[in-house]
Design an enzyme around this catalytic site. Structure first.
Site, PDB file in Angstrom:
ATOM      1  CG  ASP A 100      16.212   5.454  16.904  1.00 33.96           C
ATOM      2  OD1 ASP A 100      15.149   5.458  16.245  1.00 33.96           O
ATOM      3  OD2 ASP A 100      17.079   6.341  16.751  1.00 33.96           O
ATOM      4  CG  ASP A 103       9.333  12.134  18.144  1.00 37.48           C
ATOM      5  OD1 ASP A 103       8.394  12.511  18.847  1.00 37.48           O
ATOM      6  OD2 ASP A 103      10.306  12.877  17.883  1.00 37.48           O
TER       7      ASP A 103
END
Length: 180
Positions: A100, A103
């Protein structure tokens, strides 16, 4: 839920168009190969469902639960934990990890070398979102949807405290929702 969103970063229409584009590219790149899409749960489940429908070549799927976050934390703990491992044998397969958001890269910097030790032909990464300003490792996506700023995003599978995953867009969560 919409009232908790400060603003929309990526609309539902933009997501649909990008997933179709990624599916076409992946289908070309993996034609004639044994493609295994590996969804990193829970966040990538919405993206994975859309992406696998956009891929036009035969592919298999599998799932892992890997975390460097805990509870309702908004920051990575730096500790990577495998909660559910793959069921599939990776030998001879071309593995595409479906994420998703990329980061800090801490989770994937541990996961990708581990998967490479299982004798796949290749291990690559597809992520719908990337926050390059947060990166703490050398990991970069092979397939990328959108770069987003360092803001707390939810929707399209991403959550805060198990909420907001079902929003059809990616939005920035209002800080008062998660502030202590």
């Amino acid at each position: 839920m919409d009232q908790d969103i400060d603003h929309i970063l990526v609309s539902e229409q933009e997501l649909k168009a990008k997933v179709a584009e990624l599916g076409a590219t992946i289908s070309r790149d993996y034609a004639g190969k044994q493609l295994l899409l590996v969804s990193i749960l829970k966040g990538s489940v919405v993206f994975m469902a859309d992406l696998m429908r956009a891929v036009t070549i035969p592919c298999a799927i599998d799932f892992m639960v890997v975390s460097s976050y805990g509870g309702s934390n908004t920051m990575s703990t730096g500790l990577v934990k495998i909660i559910k491992d793959l069921d599939a044998d990776l030998s001879g397969k071309d593995v595409l990890i479906v994420e998703d958001i990329l980061d800090t890269g801490i989770t994937l910097s541990h996961l990708m070398p581990m998967l490479k030790m299982r004798n796949p032909n290749s291990v690559r990464l597809c992520t719908i979102l990337s926050k390059p300003t947060r990166r703490q490792t050398e990991i970069e996506p092979d397939y990328l949807g959108f770069e987003v700023p360092d803001e707390f995003v939810v929707g399209y599978g991403l959550d805060y405290d198990e909420k907001y995953r079902n929003l059809p867009y990616v939005g920035v969560l209002k800080s008062q929702v998660y502030a202590d």
